[in-house]
Motif scaffolding. Sequence first.
Motif, PDB file in Angstrom:
ATOM      1  N   LEU A 147       3.352  -3.027   1.336  1.00  0.00           N
ATOM      2  CA  LEU A 147       4.289  -2.102   0.334  1.00  0.00           C
ATOM      3  C   LEU A 147       3.433  -0.980  -0.094  1.00  0.00           C
ATOM      4  CD1 LEU A 147       6.549  -4.840  -1.126  1.00  0.00           C
ATOM      5  CD2 LEU A 147       7.022  -3.115   0.436  1.00  0.00           C
ATOM      6  N   HIS A 148       2.290  -1.351  -0.537  1.00  0.00           N
ATOM      7  CA  HIS A 148       1.288  -0.168  -1.103  1.00  0.00           C
ATOM      8  C   HIS A 148       1.047   1.162  -0.285  1.00  0.00           C
ATOM      9  CE1 HIS A 148      -1.313   1.391  -4.284  1.00  0.00           C
ATOM     10  NE2 HIS A 148      -2.198   1.608  -3.224  1.00  0.00           N
ATOM     11  N   VAL A 150       3.168   2.175   1.826  1.00  0.00           N
ATOM     12  CA  VAL A 150       4.334   3.023   2.048  1.00  0.00           C
ATOM     13  C   VAL A 150       4.306   3.674   0.608  1.00  0.00           C
ATOM     14  CG1 VAL A 150       6.829   2.913   2.155  1.00  0.00           C
ATOM     15  CG2 VAL A 150       5.293   1.466   3.537  1.00  0.00           C
ATOM     16  N   ARG A 151       4.357   3.007  -0.568  1.00  0.00           N
ATOM     17  CA  ARG A 151       4.129   3.564  -1.731  1.00  0.00           C
ATOM     18  C   ARG A 151       3.329   4.697  -2.016  1.00  0.00           C
ATOM     19  NH1 ARG A 151       3.061  -0.433  -6.796  1.00  0.00           N
ATOM     20  NH2 ARG A 151       1.068  -0.390  -5.885  1.00  0.00           N
ATOM     21  N   ALA A 161      11.495   6.304   1.019  1.00  0.00           N
ATOM     22  CA  ALA A 161      10.741   5.269   1.490  1.00  0.00           C
ATOM     23  C   ALA A 161       9.606   4.850   0.539  1.00  0.00           C
ATOM     24  CB  ALA A 161      10.200   5.261   2.816  1.00  0.00           C
ATOM     25  N   ARG A 162       9.167   5.628  -0.229  1.00  0.00           N
ATOM     26  CA  ARG A 162       8.141   5.537  -1.158  1.00  0.00           C
ATOM     27  C   ARG A 162       8.782   4.949  -2.333  1.00  0.00           C
ATOM     28  NH1 ARG A 162       4.198  10.586  -1.491  1.00  0.00           N
ATOM     29  NH2 ARG A 162       3.078   9.302  -3.076  1.00  0.00           N
ATOM     30  N   ARG A 164      11.451   3.048  -2.699  1.00  0.00           N
ATOM     31  CA  ARG A 164      11.801   1.683  -2.374  1.00  0.00           C
ATOM     32  C   ARG A 164      10.672   0.799  -2.375  1.00  0.00           C
ATOM     33  NH1 ARG A 164      16.609   2.299   2.415  1.00  0.00           N
ATOM     34  NH2 ARG A 164      18.173   3.455   1.105  1.00  0.00           N
ATOM     35  N   ALA A 165       9.788   1.204  -1.525  1.00  0.00           N
ATOM     36  CA  ALA A 165       8.412   0.335  -1.733  1.00  0.00           C
ATOM     37  C   ALA A 165       7.987  -0.098  -2.810  1.00  0.00           C
ATOM     38  CB  ALA A 165       7.233   1.079  -0.745  1.00  0.00           C
ATOM     39  N   MET A 169       7.950  -3.822  -4.702  1.00  0.00           N
ATOM     40  CA  MET A 169       6.575  -4.694  -5.367  1.00  0.00           C
ATOM     41  C   MET A 169       6.830  -6.062  -5.966  1.00  0.00           C
ATOM     42  SD  MET A 169       3.420  -4.099  -4.253  1.00  0.00           S
ATOM     43  CE  MET A 169       2.337  -3.006  -3.617  1.00  0.00           C
TER      44      MET A 169
END
Length: 203
Positions: A147-148, A150-151, A161-162, A164-165, A169
Motif C-alpha cells: 500500500l505504501h 502506491v500511496r 489510487a494514492r 485510496r491506498a 492502510m
Amino acid sequence: MTTQRARHVGYGVWLIIAAVGGWWAAFQLTLEKFYVLQHPGETSSCYVSVMLQCDKNLGSWQGAVFGFPNPLIGVGAWIAVLVMGVAVIGGVRFPRWFWLLFATGTLAAFVFVCWLIAQSVYSLQTLCPWCMATWAVTIPTFFATALHVVRNGALTRSARARERAGRLMVWVPLATILAYAAIIAMAQLAGLDLLGEVVALIF
C-alpha cells in the motif's frame, strides 16, 4: 508534523518493529541450527512437542532451500528493513526504482513465507515457534509496503489510487488478523492443533 508525514512515520516505525522481531527470530533459528549440528541426536531448546518444534524444519530440505539454512536469509534481510524504517522516519527521499525494488523484496519474502507455511503444515506436519514469529511480521510488512508504494507514488502517479491506498492502510491490521486466521484454519484442517499448542507454549 503534517498528517501525511505522520502516516509515513508510522510506517517507518512498523518497519523497525518488524525488523527487530524478524531479525531476532532468524538469529534464534540460526543458533538452534548450530546447536543441532554440534549436538547430533539432541533436541533444540525450542522443542516443545512432536508438533511444535524447530528441529524437523531445520533438518529438512525445505529449511535450506538455497543450499544454506533459511534463517541466514532473514539475518541479512531484516537489517535492510531496519535501515529502511530508520530512513523513512528520518524523511529520506528514495527514487522510484528503489521503492519498487524494496517492494519486490517484500513480495518475494511474502511468497517465500507462504510456501514455507504450506510446507510446514502439509508436508512436515510441524509448527516451528521461531518460524511462526517470522511469519507474524513478514505478512503485515508486505501488506503495508504494498500500500505504501502506491500511496507514495512509486507504483502509480494516479492521485485517486494514492488516496485510496492511504485510506486502506488502516485495514492492514485486520488483513493481518485474517491471514493469521487462515493459517490457523489450514493447520486445523491438516490435523495440527495450532491453537492448543500455542496456548500450551504460553501457559
